[in-house]
Structures are given as structure tokens and as C-alpha cells.
Design an enzyme around this catalytic site. Sequence first.
Site, PDB file in Angstrom:
ATOM      1  N   ARG A 103       5.253 -14.091  -6.159  1.00  0.00           N
ATOM      2  CA  ARG A 103       3.824 -14.076  -5.789  1.00  0.00           C
ATOM      3  C   ARG A 103       3.225 -15.366  -6.311  1.00  0.00           C
ATOM      4  NH1 ARG A 103      -0.752  -9.443  -6.466  1.00  0.00           N
ATOM      5  NH2 ARG A 103       0.433  -8.756  -4.656  1.00  0.00           N
ATOM      6  N   HIS A 130       1.244 -11.696   3.170  1.00  0.00           N
ATOM      7  CA  HIS A 130       1.639 -10.599   2.270  1.00  0.00           C
ATOM      8  C   HIS A 130       2.505  -9.642   3.112  1.00  0.00           C
ATOM      9  CE1 HIS A 130       1.722  -8.065  -1.109  1.00  0.00           C
ATOM     10  NE2 HIS A 130       0.466  -7.668  -1.201  1.00  0.00           N
ATOM     11  N   GLN A 133       3.315  -5.897   2.088  1.00  0.00           N
ATOM     12  CA  GLN A 133       2.171  -4.987   2.258  1.00  0.00           C
ATOM     13  C   GLN A 133       2.006  -4.616   3.732  1.00  0.00           C
ATOM     14  OE1 GLN A 133      -0.332  -3.795  -0.238  1.00  0.00           O
ATOM     15  NE2 GLN A 133      -0.563  -2.443   1.507  1.00  0.00           N
ATOM     16  N   ASP A 221      -9.982  -5.356   3.475  1.00  0.00           N
ATOM     17  CA  ASP A 221      -9.414  -6.020   2.297  1.00  0.00           C
ATOM     18  C   ASP A 221     -10.577  -6.661   1.548  1.00  0.00           C
ATOM     19  OD1 ASP A 221      -7.762  -7.332   0.471  1.00  0.00           O
ATOM     20  OD2 ASP A 221      -7.068  -8.857   1.892  1.00  0.00           O
ATOM     21  N   CYS A 261      -5.320  -2.351   1.357  1.00  0.00           N
ATOM     22  CA  CYS A 261      -4.142  -2.748   0.572  1.00  0.00           C
ATOM     23  C   CYS A 261      -4.372  -2.501  -0.924  1.00  0.00           C
ATOM     24  CB  CYS A 261      -3.800  -4.208   0.835  1.00  0.00           C
ATOM     25  SG  CYS A 261      -5.185  -5.325   0.526  1.00  0.00           S
ATOM     26  N   ARG A 289       4.512   1.353  -0.860  1.00  0.00           N
ATOM     27  CA  ARG A 289       5.015   0.018  -1.234  1.00  0.00           C
ATOM     28  C   ARG A 289       6.399   0.151  -1.858  1.00  0.00           C
ATOM     29  NH1 ARG A 289       1.392  -3.994  -2.389  1.00  0.00           N
ATOM     30  NH2 ARG A 289       3.262  -5.295  -2.500  1.00  0.00           N
TER      31      ARG A 289
END
Length: 302
Positions: A103, A130, A133, A221, A261, A289
Site C-alpha cells: 500500500r 484499490h 477492495q 467513499d 469500502c 476482504r
Amino acid sequence: MKKDLLSCMDITRADFERILSLSAELKEGRGKPGAPKPFEGKSVGMIFAKSSTRTRVSFEVGIFELGGHPVYLDQSRTQMGRGETVPDTARVLERYLAGIVIRTFAQQDLIDLAANAHIPIINALTDDFHPCQALTDMFTMYEHAGKLEGLKLAYLGDGASNMANSLMLASQLAGVNMVIAAPEEYKPRQDLMEKNLGPGKCAWTKCVREAMADADFVYTDVWVSMGFEEESKRRMAILQPYQLNMDVLKLAKPSVKVLHCLPAHRGEEITDDVMESPNSIVFDQAENRLHVQKAIMSLLIH
Ligand code: CP
Ligand code: NVA
């Protein structure tokens, strides 16, 4: 499958189907005797340059459950934080590790890491994408709707974020039709809207009502993604009309499901009552996830 998962552009429709079915299998078999442990004797690196709750824990637990050893690295405390190059780091870490989850900020760092390491590199979020996700989100939608093709996904807010980018690509793969309601300043990337990775179509509108009409799922988001804090004030003002609140939720069909998310900034992009409504499946989504990333890692890391 390709060696790396840097974005959803790295996977085909067939890869996508395999990820979905393996995720379901691993979810069903979790903790049961005979659950696969393909990573026995292997270590998987986890480099994080940004904050994380879900991604860090779900990857770390996932690696452990697959029989492997997770090695967590805070990027700022590695020599990368003191100027060692990404290619040099790649050439060292591949000697120890079976794969790397990372990340960070720049997508280019992942491209450089992947080009200089023979081991798989998995994107755990960059400024641009991402994918883990977004693939999880498609899996979650499939669980709740029993299908993906032909579903309508409304997305409200920052249409230029890493999540909007990745959801556009994953929707195309899945055959989901995604309509992004976003202002001109944060409109979705045209090149990604037109990638045509599969049958799903992407569209942009400034009109929340248009995006919400007949939506099966609605997604939002944060308005200020990690790394964009300096733009907070401007973003809050411009994105306010795109808040997911009860009045907006009512514009979709009563059965619409709410996705986020997470982390949620309650009172900003989403209200408390929407988060807590029976339509909200955000915590199922967060759980998934773990299952989906275990599937992705199992397919990539050998
Ligand atoms: N959704 C997500 O990636 O959460 P974290 O930032 O907590 O990892
Ligand atoms: N767009 C958000 C996603 C967090 C999981 C961010 O990058 O901060």
C-alpha cells in the site's frame, strides 16, 4: 493469471470468475478441517506507507490462515524511507519472500517493484487503484444479488478516487453497469470508463437522481482520500451535494443495498442513518476482504 495484481487491468474475465469461485470456497471452508494451507514454509511481505485497518488485518490474518508467515513493514521505517530505490528493494526482498502486498502512494512504485522482482506484487491501495477492495465488492454484490450481469451500481461522490477507478474496471469485468454521480471537478477518468474489460458499462452524470434511479447497489467513499488532506476544505464544499443520506437512498428501489469500502466519515459522505439502515451491508463487505484476498493470494503466490 499474470504475475502481479497492480490493477484490475491485470485480470481477465476468466481470472475474475476463478477469484469469485475460490473466494466462496475459502469462505465456506474457513476454519474447517482440510482448509488449504498452501503457504506453509513461505513468508509474504506487507509494505504499508499509508494507514490501514481492514487491509492490514485481513491480509495478515489471510496469510496466517493459508499457513504462511506475514512480514509487516512500515515503509517509512525501511531503508526506502531513507532513499533506497524501489528496484534495489525489489531485488533484495525477492530473495526472502514469496510475494509482496503493498500500500503506497504512486502506482509507478508498484510498476517498478513488479518489474524488478520475480515474485508476485499485489496492490493493497495506491493513489490510483484499490483492486482487492473492488474485487471484494463484486463478490459481495454477487452474494447478495445471486448474479452480477445486468446489475446497476450507483456511485456517489469523488468520481476520480482510487475506488471509483477500480470499481469501473471491476464492474466492466463483472458485467455490472456503473453510473457515477460526481461533480465536474471530480469526474471519473474517461480512459478507464472506456477500457471495456468486459460487458459492464460505465457512465458519468452530475445528477444524483439519475444515478440512483433503479440502482441495485449504491456505493460511496470518503471525500478526502489519504494523501489529499490539503484539499479537504475544497473537497467538502464541492462534494456536499453528493452525500448519501436517507433522502437520496429513497431515490433508488427499496431493496437497494449500501456499500462503502470504509473507513466511513459519518456525517460527511454518508449519514449515520444510512450506515445503520437495513439496506447497509458494509460490514459483510469488510469481512469479505479476508476471503477474497485469500483467493487472490492463493492464485498468485506459489
Ligand atoms: N477499505 C480499506 O482498504 O480499509 P483500510 O484503509 O482500513 O485498510
Ligand atoms: N479512497 C480512500 C479509500 C480508503 C480505503 C483512500 O484512498 O483513502
